[in-house]
Design an enzyme around this catalytic site. Structure first.
Site, PDB file in Angstrom:
ATOM      1  N   GLU A 256      -9.151 -15.925 -30.047  1.00 18.11           N
ATOM      2  CA  GLU A 256      -9.818 -14.540 -29.275  1.00 18.11           C
ATOM      3  C   GLU A 256      -9.909 -15.490 -27.389  1.00 18.11           C
ATOM      4  OE1 GLU A 256      -9.604 -11.476 -28.714  1.00 18.11           O
ATOM      5  OE2 GLU A 256      -9.811 -11.745 -26.479  1.00 18.11           O
TER       6      GLU A 256
ATOM      7  N   GLU B  15      -2.721 -23.600 -34.721  1.00 17.22           N
ATOM      8  CA  GLU B  15      -0.845 -23.817 -35.173  1.00 17.22           C
ATOM      9  C   GLU B  15      -0.594 -23.094 -34.117  1.00 17.22           C
ATOM     10  OE1 GLU B  15      -1.030 -23.587 -39.840  1.00 17.22           O
ATOM     11  OE2 GLU B  15      -0.834 -21.326 -39.127  1.00 17.22           O
TER      12      GLU B  15
ATOM     13  N   CYS C   8       1.372 -12.471 -37.700  1.00 15.08           N
ATOM     14  CA  CYS C   8       0.361 -12.379 -36.601  1.00 15.08           C
ATOM     15  C   CYS C   8      -1.182 -11.526 -37.711  1.00 15.08           C
ATOM     16  CB  CYS C   8      -0.129 -10.852 -36.107  1.00 15.08           C
ATOM     17  SG  CYS C   8       1.816 -10.225 -35.422  1.00 15.08           S
TER      18      CYS C   8
HETATM   19  N1  SAH Z   1      -7.431 -12.260 -30.199  1.00 15.77           N
HETATM   20  C1  SAH Z   1      -7.022 -11.280 -30.215  1.00 15.77           C
HETATM   21  C2  SAH Z   1      -5.533 -11.923 -30.041  1.00 15.77           C
HETATM   22  C3  SAH Z   1      -5.312 -12.263 -31.023  1.00 15.77           C
HETATM   23  S1  SAH Z   1      -3.666 -11.774 -32.963  1.00 15.77           S
HETATM   24  C4  SAH Z   1      -6.582 -10.355 -30.567  1.00 15.77           C
HETATM   25  O1  SAH Z   1      -7.552 -10.106 -31.098  1.00 15.77           O
HETATM   26  O2  SAH Z   1      -5.971  -9.326 -30.154  1.00 15.77           O
HETATM   27  C5  SAH Z   1      -2.838 -11.258 -32.319  1.00 15.77           C
HETATM   28  C6  SAH Z   1      -2.755 -10.157 -33.289  1.00 15.77           C
HETATM   29  O3  SAH Z   1      -2.472 -10.021 -34.857  1.00 15.77           O
HETATM   30  C7  SAH Z   1      -3.824  -9.223 -32.998  1.00 15.77           C
HETATM   31  O4  SAH Z   1      -3.645  -7.475 -32.832  1.00 15.77           O
HETATM   32  C8  SAH Z   1      -4.264  -9.433 -34.094  1.00 15.77           C
HETATM   33  O5  SAH Z   1      -5.133  -7.501 -34.438  1.00 15.77           O
HETATM   34  C9  SAH Z   1      -3.393  -9.007 -35.309  1.00 15.77           C
HETATM   35  N2  SAH Z   1      -3.472  -9.345 -36.617  1.00 15.77           N
HETATM   36  C10 SAH Z   1      -4.945  -9.938 -37.232  1.00 15.77           C
HETATM   37  N3  SAH Z   1      -4.395 -10.206 -38.819  1.00 15.77           N
HETATM   38  C11 SAH Z   1      -3.544  -9.479 -39.062  1.00 15.77           C
HETATM   39  C12 SAH Z   1      -3.234  -8.434 -40.143  1.00 15.77           C
HETATM   40  N4  SAH Z   1      -3.738 -10.241 -41.324  1.00 15.77           N
HETATM   41  N5  SAH Z   1      -1.511  -8.258 -39.754  1.00 15.77           N
HETATM   42  C13 SAH Z   1      -1.088  -7.604 -38.673  1.00 15.77           C
HETATM   43  N6  SAH Z   1      -1.080  -7.605 -37.821  1.00 15.77           N
HETATM   44  C14 SAH Z   1      -3.495  -8.830 -37.243  1.00 15.77           C
END
Ligand code: SAH
Length: 338
Positions: A158, A91, A332
């Site tokens: 990631e 996605e 996110c």
């Molecule tokens: N793996 C990378 C990029 C993908 S996630 C990382 O960890 O940064 C993008 C962002 O969304 C990251 O900051 C992640 O921690 C956040 N994220 C993941 N699940 C979330 C949720 N349920 N609510 C809010 N942010 C979330």
């Protein structure tokens, strides 16, 4: 069959040369792929017939196909469910801000980091190739009917766990004859893979770096981001962050999802302020988005505001992220394998 969008411009020049074509043909082809966004070799009219036939016979122009599109009417943001050549689904999202669309791209199908609050980490399939990353930008532009002004690697996966293909994809997007996007308009988000953060600092591309911190205590962080936090401590992450901003001149952003009674106390805000100050970073707060199978809840609105104000009183540059795309599960942590 080879995927054309997996090649850098110099690899494409090589490919053309091996088939007896002049080097400049690669640049013409690059313009077809990334500026005209032409998907049918027969219509690449300034290329010789023989080259068009070779493209037809030996390559794929597209790396991802649109399966389904969900549009959030209130925010004009959209989510695309995309299919890769082997049938694997991913996605990606196009989020509309004042300055235009930001493409939120996936770097892997699934994720190996297993963060407890993130839907992406509930399965693992494979790494994406650079072409599969780049083509998401073109498909989103098709669907949104507008070019993407920025790119953030904040979809599934990631990015620094698929380092080489991600860096290659960003260089392809930067290529002046094609999409021509400035590195300042690109953001890599990581859960804190320290060695790769050091490598990225030496690539000479000065993209924005966002670090998913979510906790200022190693033990709490291990409970939330088990894979990442067991590998690297907060101290090591701060060191890599400082190095990155010194080498590139870019300010680091710390992402911090506020989770009810887990990381939202005044003391956490205090420690986050000190941590951020030490690397002259910026904090981007967000209320945790709901994810199926995860019991954690967002900090109530009043607590979020209080946390933000506490950071600001400490002199920290901090913002609260507007959550776009919640209604279509494109926010996110809500993107998953398609
Ligand atoms: N793996 C990378 C990029 C993908 S996630 C990382 O960890 O940064 C993008 C962002 O969304 C990251 O900051 C992640 O921690 C956040 N994220 C993941 N699940 C979330 C949720 N349920 N609510 C809010 N942010 C979330």
């Amino acid at each position: 069959m080879m995927n054309l969008k997996d090649l850098s411009l110099s690899e494409l020049e090589q490919w053309c040369a091996e088939r007896g074509h002049a080097r400049y043909r690669a640049r013409q082809l690059w313009r077809w792929l990334y500026q005209a966004q032409e998907r049918v070799p027969a219509r690449m009219t300034n290329l010789p017939e023989r080259l068009r036939q070779q493209l037809e016979d030996e390559t794929y122009v597209d790396a991802v196909w649109v399966d389904k599109v969900f549009t959030d009417r209130n925010t004009a943001s959209l989510k695309a469910v995309l299919r890769l050549c082997d049938g694997v689904g991913i996605e990606a999202a196009a989020l509309l801000y004042r300055f235009g669309y930001t493409a939120c791209l996936s770097s892997q199908a699934g994720c190996r980091m297993a963060c407890v609050f993130c839907a992406s980490g509930q399965s693992w399939e494979r790494n994406l190739s650079s072409g599969e990353i780049v083509d998401q930008v073109l498909r989103l532009a098709d669907v949104a009917e507008r070019p993407m002004s920025r790119v953030v690697l904040m979809g599934v996966g990631e990015p620094l766990d698929n380092y080489a293909q991600v860096v290659k994809a960003l260089r392809q997007l930067h290529q002046p004859q094609g999409v021509n996007m400035g590195y300042r308009h690109m953001t890599v988000s990581t859960c804190g893979l320290v060695p790769q953060m050091h490598w990225l600092a030496d690539e000479g591309m000065a993209v924005n770096l966002a670090i998913s911190l979510h906790a200022v205590d190693d033990e709490v962080r291990k409970a939330l981001l088990p894979v990442a936090a067991r590998r690297h401590s907060l101290v090591e992450i701060a060191e890599a962050a400082r190095n990155y901003s010194e080498r590139t001149g870019r300010q680091i952003t710390f992402e911090y999802a506020l989770i009810d009674r887990i990381n939202d106390s005044d003391e956490s805000a205090q420690r986050l302020a000190e941590y951020t100050r030490a690397v002259k970073g910026h904090v981007n707060l967000i209320g945790l988005n709901p994810v199926e199978g995860c019991e954690l809840m967002a900090t109530p609105r009043a607590g979020q505001v209080r946390f933000l104000q506490k950071l600001r009183r400490e002199g920290i540059s901090a913002t609260m992220r507007r959550s776009l795309g919640v209604s279509i599960n494109a926010a996110c942590g809500q993107l998953r394998r398609g």
